[in-house]
Design a protein around this motif. Structure first.
Motif, PDB file in Angstrom:
ATOM      1  N   GLY A   2       0.824  -1.202   0.000  1.00  0.00           N
ATOM      2  CA  GLY A   2       0.000   0.000   0.000  1.00  0.00           C
ATOM      3  C   GLY A   2       0.854   1.245   0.000  1.00  0.00           C
ATOM      4  O   GLY A   2       2.051   1.214  -0.317  1.00  0.00           O
ATOM      5  N   THR A   3       0.249   2.327   0.387  1.00  0.00           N
ATOM      6  CA  THR A   3       0.926   3.615   0.466  1.00  0.00           C
ATOM      7  C   THR A   3       0.870   4.118   1.901  1.00  0.00           C
ATOM      8  O   THR A   3       0.291   3.480   2.779  1.00  0.00           O
ATOM      9  N   VAL A   4       1.481   5.270   2.133  1.00  0.00           N
ATOM     10  CA  VAL A   4       1.410   5.957   3.426  1.00  0.00           C
ATOM     11  C   VAL A   4       0.852   7.345   3.152  1.00  0.00           C
ATOM     12  O   VAL A   4       1.357   8.064   2.278  1.00  0.00           O
ATOM     13  N   ASP A   5      -0.222   7.719   3.871  1.00  0.00           N
ATOM     14  CA  ASP A   5      -0.852   9.006   3.586  1.00  0.00           C
ATOM     15  C   ASP A   5      -0.060  10.154   4.204  1.00  0.00           C
ATOM     16  O   ASP A   5       0.982   9.954   4.859  1.00  0.00           O
ATOM     17  N   VAL A  55      -2.018   2.893   4.102  1.00  0.00           N
ATOM     18  CA  VAL A  55      -3.246   2.728   3.314  1.00  0.00           C
ATOM     19  C   VAL A  55      -3.087   1.450   2.500  1.00  0.00           C
ATOM     20  O   VAL A  55      -2.597   1.476   1.364  1.00  0.00           O
ATOM     21  N   PRO A  56      -3.475   0.288   3.060  1.00  0.00           N
ATOM     22  CA  PRO A  56      -3.313  -0.967   2.330  1.00  0.00           C
ATOM     23  C   PRO A  56      -4.156  -0.986   1.062  1.00  0.00           C
ATOM     24  O   PRO A  56      -5.231  -0.371   0.994  1.00  0.00           O
ATOM     25  N   ALA A  57      -3.664  -1.707   0.049  1.00  0.00           N
ATOM     26  CA  ALA A  57      -4.367  -1.786  -1.229  1.00  0.00           C
ATOM     27  C   ALA A  57      -4.367  -3.221  -1.729  1.00  0.00           C
ATOM     28  O   ALA A  57      -3.435  -3.987  -1.462  1.00  0.00           O
ATOM     29  N   LEU A  58      -5.411  -3.566  -2.470  1.00  0.00           N
ATOM     30  CA  LEU A  58      -5.524  -4.874  -3.095  1.00  0.00           C
ATOM     31  C   LEU A  58      -4.940  -4.822  -4.501  1.00  0.00           C
ATOM     32  O   LEU A  58      -4.749  -3.743  -5.086  1.00  0.00           O
ATOM     33  N   TRP A  59      -4.716  -6.003  -5.084  1.00  0.00           N
ATOM     34  CA  TRP A  59      -4.227  -6.096  -6.458  1.00  0.00           C
ATOM     35  C   TRP A  59      -5.139  -5.343  -7.409  1.00  0.00           C
ATOM     36  O   TRP A  59      -4.686  -4.680  -8.341  1.00  0.00           O
ATOM     37  N   MET A  60      -6.434  -5.431  -7.192  1.00  0.00           N
ATOM     38  CA  MET A  60      -7.412  -4.873  -8.145  1.00  0.00           C
ATOM     39  C   MET A  60      -7.608  -3.372  -7.987  1.00  0.00           C
ATOM     40  O   MET A  60      -8.262  -2.749  -8.821  1.00  0.00           O
ATOM     41  N   ASP A  61      -7.053  -2.766  -6.966  1.00  0.00           N
ATOM     42  CA  ASP A  61      -7.227  -1.334  -6.770  1.00  0.00           C
ATOM     43  C   ASP A  61      -6.439  -0.541  -7.813  1.00  0.00           C
ATOM     44  O   ASP A  61      -5.538  -1.059  -8.473  1.00  0.00           O
ATOM     45  N   ASP A  62      -6.779   0.735  -7.942  1.00  0.00           N
ATOM     46  CA  ASP A  62      -6.131   1.586  -8.940  1.00  0.00           C
ATOM     47  C   ASP A  62      -4.624   1.665  -8.699  1.00  0.00           C
ATOM     48  O   ASP A  62      -4.145   1.600  -7.557  1.00  0.00           O
ATOM     49  N   VAL A  63      -3.892   1.838  -9.789  1.00  0.00           N
ATOM     50  CA  VAL A  63      -2.442   2.026  -9.710  1.00  0.00           C
ATOM     51  C   VAL A  63      -2.139   3.302  -8.937  1.00  0.00           C
ATOM     52  O   VAL A  63      -2.742   4.356  -9.180  1.00  0.00           O
ATOM     53  N   SER A  64      -1.213   3.222  -8.005  1.00  0.00           N
ATOM     54  CA  SER A  64      -0.820   4.400  -7.229  1.00  0.00           C
ATOM     55  C   SER A  64       0.611   4.846  -7.516  1.00  0.00           C
ATOM     56  O   SER A  64       0.985   5.958  -7.162  1.00  0.00           O
ATOM     57  N   GLU A  65       1.422   3.992  -8.133  1.00  0.00           N
ATOM     58  CA  GLU A  65       2.798   4.344  -8.492  1.00  0.00           C
ATOM     59  C   GLU A  65       2.879   4.457 -10.006  1.00  0.00           C
ATOM     60  O   GLU A  65       2.716   3.467 -10.712  1.00  0.00           O
ATOM     61  N   ASP A  66       3.137   5.675 -10.518  1.00  0.00           N
ATOM     62  CA  ASP A  66       3.065   5.906 -11.961  1.00  0.00           C
ATOM     63  C   ASP A  66       4.161   6.857 -12.443  1.00  0.00           C
ATOM     64  O   ASP A  66       3.875   7.952 -12.954  1.00  0.00           O
ATOM     65  N   PRO A  67       5.428   6.487 -12.306  1.00  0.00           N
ATOM     66  CA  PRO A  67       6.492   7.353 -12.823  1.00  0.00           C
ATOM     67  C   PRO A  67       6.413   7.491 -14.335  1.00  0.00           C
ATOM     68  O   PRO A  67       5.864   6.619 -15.018  1.00  0.00           O
ATOM     69  N   ALA A 126       8.303   2.199 -20.777  1.00  0.00           N
ATOM     70  CA  ALA A 126       6.875   2.398 -20.538  1.00  0.00           C
ATOM     71  C   ALA A 126       6.151   1.055 -20.465  1.00  0.00           C
ATOM     72  O   ALA A 126       6.520   0.093 -21.140  1.00  0.00           O
ATOM     73  N   GLY A 127       5.122   1.000 -19.634  1.00  0.00           N
ATOM     74  CA  GLY A 127       4.326  -0.218 -19.528  1.00  0.00           C
ATOM     75  C   GLY A 127       3.844  -0.445 -18.115  1.00  0.00           C
ATOM     76  O   GLY A 127       4.126   0.350 -17.204  1.00  0.00           O
ATOM     77  N   ARG A 128       3.116  -1.549 -17.932  1.00  0.00           N
ATOM     78  CA  ARG A 128       2.618  -1.907 -16.608  1.00  0.00           C
ATOM     79  C   ARG A 128       3.425  -3.088 -16.084  1.00  0.00           C
ATOM     80  O   ARG A 128       3.589  -4.091 -16.761  1.00  0.00           O
ATOM     81  N   PHE A 129       3.910  -2.943 -14.867  1.00  0.00           N
ATOM     82  CA  PHE A 129       4.758  -3.951 -14.243  1.00  0.00           C
ATOM     83  C   PHE A 129       4.237  -4.209 -12.830  1.00  0.00           C
ATOM     84  O   PHE A 129       3.172  -3.704 -12.457  1.00  0.00           O
ATOM     85  N   VAL A 130       4.979  -4.973 -12.028  1.00  0.00           N
ATOM     86  CA  VAL A 130       4.534  -5.251 -10.664  1.00  0.00           C
ATOM     87  C   VAL A 130       5.688  -5.081  -9.692  1.00  0.00           C
ATOM     88  O   VAL A 130       6.862  -5.164 -10.058  1.00  0.00           O
ATOM     89  N   TRP A 131       5.328  -4.830  -8.450  1.00  0.00           N
ATOM     90  CA  TRP A 131       6.262  -4.971  -7.340  1.00  0.00           C
ATOM     91  C   TRP A 131       5.554  -5.797  -6.280  1.00  0.00           C
ATOM     92  O   TRP A 131       4.330  -5.783  -6.175  1.00  0.00           O
ATOM     93  N   HIS A 132       6.329  -6.588  -5.525  1.00  0.00           N
ATOM     94  CA  HIS A 132       5.687  -7.529  -4.614  1.00  0.00           C
ATOM     95  C   HIS A 132       6.674  -8.041  -3.578  1.00  0.00           C
ATOM     96  O   HIS A 132       7.894  -7.890  -3.723  1.00  0.00           O
ATOM     97  N   MET A 163       1.018  -8.141  -3.718  1.00  0.00           N
ATOM     98  CA  MET A 163       1.546  -7.787  -5.039  1.00  0.00           C
ATOM     99  C   MET A 163       0.699  -6.648  -5.590  1.00  0.00           C
ATOM    100  O   MET A 163      -0.525  -6.668  -5.465  1.00  0.00           O
ATOM    101  N   ARG A 164       1.364  -5.668  -6.167  1.00  0.00           N
ATOM    102  CA  ARG A 164       0.651  -4.517  -6.711  1.00  0.00           C
ATOM    103  C   ARG A 164       1.200  -4.160  -8.096  1.00  0.00           C
ATOM    104  O   ARG A 164       2.409  -4.252  -8.341  1.00  0.00           O
ATOM    105  N   PRO A 165       0.330  -3.723  -9.018  1.00  0.00           N
ATOM    106  CA  PRO A 165       0.824  -3.206 -10.294  1.00  0.00           C
ATOM    107  C   PRO A 165       1.344  -1.777 -10.138  1.00  0.00           C
ATOM    108  O   PRO A 165       0.899  -1.031  -9.256  1.00  0.00           O
ATOM    109  N   TYR A 166       2.324  -1.442 -10.948  1.00  0.00           N
ATOM    110  CA  TYR A 166       2.695  -0.036 -11.100  1.00  0.00           C
ATOM    111  C   TYR A 166       2.854   0.223 -12.583  1.00  0.00           C
ATOM    112  O   TYR A 166       3.045  -0.702 -13.385  1.00  0.00           O
TER     113      TYR A 166
END
Length: 385
Positions: free
Chosen positions: A251-254, A260-272, A356-362, A374-377
């Motif tokens: 997840g992230t930290v507000d 702020v925990p997030a599920l795999w299906m939640d919106d991407v939050s890391e988008d460099p 460019a593209g969609r990848f994961v970190w986990h 595991m989350r997509p970025y």
């Protein structure tokens, strides 16, 4: 290939360069791979290098039917397997060898050393060579971490036996040192990895001595476009007959410092954007160390810093850093794609995102990444005009 003569490195090559993939497994009496169901019924014995012995085995925690009847938080086998063989041996000559070591375990953290106390010369990590060799007597590897290591068997007499041993725990790793923080692996089973048998030399050793190696400088990742605050989280569950973790989440930290925990299906939050260099601050709010793995990039470990914790050593919310930052370990100075994120700490890594593209970190503990850690970025393409 840095092992090829003429590159200026002249590292051990050919039959003197080997990959060592280390895992822990469990087998039934027919030799088939066994995965515990959490009841202990399928682990009546403990396997050892000298055959099975009576014992409870590594059965895992109680079953959790509220989540899944066979899911366990982490897996720990009772047989050490290297390159697909249990407790193997390797015939070596009295000269330098280069070993590419991989922790391929589901959950187990290894602390590896040689039984005669000889040095392990670390020259590289997951993404390449270190700026300079680092001599250690032991090295800790979490799942998915790799180490490029030179071992010198020179000077040992033919017929000498020595062992690669493991003094990591037979349980989830939370950092620290034995015996105060954890008990080391069972020296009769999971404390043994492999045996080296020294034979006669077949010729001279043309590889360079460690003090003559000229390794490349660390890559320059450029200026930092932004810093992101991320979190490692755990969800617990309590019901009749069961109490324990059911999922681990990224997840992230507000802005207030709360996870702020997030599920795999939640919106991407890391988008460099393509070409951006970012620092990711990984805040660990759990009780365990997590091997945090980022696809696509090779990153630099910047530092670690302690967080305010409760009486159990878990970071409290809102996250508050305390004390000075701690430099990465000397063997973490090369390009990496997996880092140990210790409990009660924030771990900072720096990466440049070039594709460019969609990848994961986990988390690379398999039972964690399969239960939501595991989350997509997404790396955004740059635009012109």
């Amino acid at each position: 290939d840095p092992g090829v003569p003429g590159t200026g490195l002249n590292l051990p090559a050919g039959p003197y360069e080997l990959e060592l993939a280390i895992q822990d497994k469990m087998f039934d009496t027919n030799g088939q791979i066994l995965f515990p169901d959490g009841t202990g019924r399928n682990a009546p014995t403990v396997n050892t290098p000298n055959g099975p012995r009576d014992g409870a085995g590594f059965a895992g925690p109680p079953p959790n039917p509220a989540v899944h009847p066979f899911w366990i938080p982490e897996f720990f086998g009772d047989v050490m397997v290297l390159n697909g063989k249990s407790w193997p041996y390797l015939d070596v000559e009295p000269r330098r060898y280069r070993f590419r070591i991989l922790n391929g375990a589901n959950s187990r953290t290894y602390t590896l050393s040689l039984s005669n106390g000889a040095s392990l010369l670390v020259i590289g990590r997951e993404g390449g060579l270190l700026p300079a060799p680092v001599a250690v007597t032991e090295i800790t590897l979490v799942p998915a971490e790799r180490a490029d290591v030179i071992v010198d068997f020179g000077g040992l007499s033919p017929g000498t036996h020595l062992y690669l041993i493991n003094e990591g725990p037979d349980e989830p790793f939370g950092g620290g040192e034995p015996p105060g923080d954890f008990d080391v692996a069972d020296p009769a089973t999971t404390g043994q990895v492999m045996r080296f048998v020294v034979g006669a030399a077949s010729g001279a050793d043309p590889s360079l001595p460690p003090d003559q190696l000229d390794l490349p400088a660390a890559p320059d990742l450029g200026g930092v476009a932004r810093t992101r605050k991320l979190s490692l989280n755990e969800e617990a569950f309590e019901t009749d007959g069961f109490e324990g973790p059911v999922a681990a989440l990224l997840g992230t930290v507000d802005a207030s410092g709360n996870p702020v925990p997030a599920l795999w299906m939640d919106d991407v939050s890391e988008d460099p954007a393509v070409g951006d260099t970012e620092v990711w601050e990984i805040h660990n709010f759990t009780a365990d160390a997590h091997p945090s793995h980022v696809h696509l990039v090779q990153f630099e470990v910047v530092d670690r810093q302690a967080l305010v914790t409760d009486e159990e050593g878990m970071a409290t919310a809102p996250a508050t850093v305390v004390g000075p930052s701690m430099d990465p370990e000397p063997w973490e100075t090369g390009p990496k794609d997996t880092v140990i994120a210790y409990p009660g700490q924030v771990t900072r890594v720096k990466a440049r995102f070039d594709v460019a593209g969609r990848f994961v970190w986990h988390c690379h503990i398999l039972e964690h990444e399969d239960k939501e850690m595991m989350r997509p970025y997404e790396v955004r393409p740059t635009t012109t005009g």
